[in-house]
Design a protein around this motif. Structure first.
Motif, PDB file in Angstrom:
ATOM      1  N   ARG A  34     -12.880   2.485   2.353  1.00 48.68           N
ATOM      2  CA  ARG A  34     -11.828   1.574   2.410  1.00 48.68           C
ATOM      3  C   ARG A  34     -10.743   1.956   3.244  1.00 48.68           C
ATOM      4  N   PRO A  35     -10.700   2.574   4.297  1.00 45.55           N
ATOM      5  CA  PRO A  35      -9.406   3.310   4.525  1.00 45.55           C
ATOM      6  C   PRO A  35      -8.429   2.549   5.070  1.00 45.55           C
ATOM      7  N   PRO A  36      -8.501   1.419   5.801  1.00 46.11           N
ATOM      8  CA  PRO A  36      -7.679   0.556   6.561  1.00 46.11           C
ATOM      9  C   PRO A  36      -6.728  -0.003   5.328  1.00 46.11           C
ATOM     10  N   GLN A  37      -7.308  -0.590   4.126  1.00 46.97           N
ATOM     11  CA  GLN A  37      -6.711  -1.007   3.047  1.00 46.97           C
ATOM     12  C   GLN A  37      -5.982   0.024   2.223  1.00 46.97           C
ATOM     13  N   ARG A  38      -6.613   1.135   2.112  1.00 50.14           N
ATOM     14  CA  ARG A  38      -5.919   2.257   1.551  1.00 50.14           C
ATOM     15  C   ARG A  38      -4.532   2.568   2.323  1.00 50.14           C
ATOM     16  N   ARG A  39      -4.673   2.750   3.618  1.00 53.24           N
ATOM     17  CA  ARG A  39      -3.701   3.246   4.296  1.00 53.24           C
ATOM     18  C   ARG A  39      -2.566   1.964   4.223  1.00 53.24           C
ATOM     19  N   GLY A  40      -2.813   0.713   4.243  1.00 52.91           N
ATOM     20  CA  GLY A  40      -1.955  -0.209   3.946  1.00 52.91           C
ATOM     21  C   GLY A  40      -1.075  -0.202   2.569  1.00 52.91           C
ATOM     22  N   GLU A  41      -1.968   0.106   1.367  1.00 54.42           N
ATOM     23  CA  GLU A  41      -1.518   0.259   0.090  1.00 54.42           C
ATOM     24  C   GLU A  41      -0.368   1.714   0.176  1.00 54.42           C
ATOM     25  N   ARG A  42      -0.858   2.578   0.710  1.00 54.70           N
ATOM     26  CA  ARG A  42       0.138   4.034   0.857  1.00 54.70           C
ATOM     27  C   ARG A  42       1.532   3.592   1.421  1.00 54.70           C
ATOM     28  N   LEU A  43       1.215   2.748   2.559  1.00 56.52           N
ATOM     29  CA  LEU A  43       2.312   2.347   3.295  1.00 56.52           C
ATOM     30  C   LEU A  43       3.264   1.601   2.376  1.00 56.52           C
ATOM     31  N   ARG A  44       2.919   0.690   1.895  1.00 55.61           N
ATOM     32  CA  ARG A  44       3.631  -0.262   1.128  1.00 55.61           C
ATOM     33  C   ARG A  44       4.144   0.477  -0.078  1.00 55.61           C
ATOM     34  N   GLU A  45       3.570   1.543  -0.571  1.00 63.69           N
ATOM     35  CA  GLU A  45       4.282   2.491  -1.798  1.00 63.69           C
ATOM     36  C   GLU A  45       5.292   3.333  -1.188  1.00 63.69           C
ATOM     37  N   LEU A  46       5.191   3.916   0.134  1.00 66.46           N
ATOM     38  CA  LEU A  46       6.237   4.632   0.756  1.00 66.46           C
ATOM     39  C   LEU A  46       7.440   3.819   0.986  1.00 66.46           C
ATOM     40  N   ILE A  47       7.335   2.547   1.497  1.00 71.49           N
ATOM     41  CA  ILE A  47       8.321   1.830   1.664  1.00 71.49           C
ATOM     42  C   ILE A  47       9.137   1.364   0.596  1.00 71.49           C
ATOM     43  N   ALA A  48       8.225   1.084  -0.482  1.00 73.82           N
ATOM     44  CA  ALA A  48       8.866   0.585  -1.966  1.00 73.82           C
ATOM     45  C   ALA A  48       9.842   1.773  -2.335  1.00 73.82           C
ATOM     46  N   MET A  49       9.256   3.077  -2.297  1.00 73.25           N
ATOM     47  CA  MET A  49       9.923   4.226  -2.847  1.00 73.25           C
ATOM     48  C   MET A  49      11.181   4.391  -2.023  1.00 73.25           C
ATOM     49  N   ARG A  50      11.140   4.376  -0.694  1.00 73.42           N
ATOM     50  CA  ARG A  50      12.115   4.690   0.145  1.00 73.42           C
ATOM     51  C   ARG A  50      13.347   3.566  -0.255  1.00 73.42           C
ATOM     52  N   ARG A  51      12.863   2.377  -0.323  1.00 70.99           N
ATOM     53  CA  ARG A  51      14.070   1.372  -0.795  1.00 70.99           C
ATOM     54  C   ARG A  51      14.544   1.779  -2.219  1.00 70.99           C
ATOM     55  N   ARG A  52      13.947   2.080  -3.112  1.00 69.57           N
ATOM     56  CA  ARG A  52      14.396   2.282  -4.508  1.00 69.57           C
ATOM     57  C   ARG A  52      15.410   3.746  -4.303  1.00 69.57           C
ATOM     58  N   LEU A  53      14.867   4.572  -3.412  1.00 70.25           N
ATOM     59  CA  LEU A  53      16.076   5.761  -3.252  1.00 70.25           C
ATOM     60  C   LEU A  53      17.186   5.566  -2.580  1.00 70.25           C
ATOM     61  N   ALA A  54      17.153   4.425  -1.663  1.00 72.34           N
ATOM     62  CA  ALA A  54      18.273   4.083  -0.680  1.00 72.34           C
ATOM     63  C   ALA A  54      19.015   3.192  -1.479  1.00 72.34           C
ATOM     64  N   GLY A  55      18.554   2.396  -2.295  1.00 76.89           N
ATOM     65  CA  GLY A  55      19.154   1.128  -3.240  1.00 76.89           C
ATOM     66  C   GLY A  55      20.242   1.705  -4.248  1.00 76.89           C
TER      67      GLY A  55
END
Length: 55
Positions: A34-55
């Motif tokens: 399931r590479p496309p789904q996993r890629r999307g999950e990883r992207l969402r994790e990275l975005i959430a982590m960036r928001r936590r760090l920037a916030g």
């Protein structure tokens, strides 16, 4: 306070390493199937982590 590391008995250590290897193998198979789904999950994790760090 001194930290001590408890030594695992060899049999328990071997079983633990075997379990970790099996989990890693299962994860790699799942990611290949399931590479496309996993890629999307990883992207969402990275975005959430960036928001936590920037916030």
């Amino acid at each position: 306070m001194v930290w001590t590391v408890q030594r695992l008995d060899p049999d328990r250590s071997r079983r633990r390493l075997q379990l970790l290897a099996e989990l890693a193998s299962a994860k790699s198979v799942r990611d290949r199937e399931r590479p496309p789904q996993r890629r999307g999950e990883r992207l969402r994790e990275l975005i959430a982590m960036r928001r936590r760090l920037a916030g």
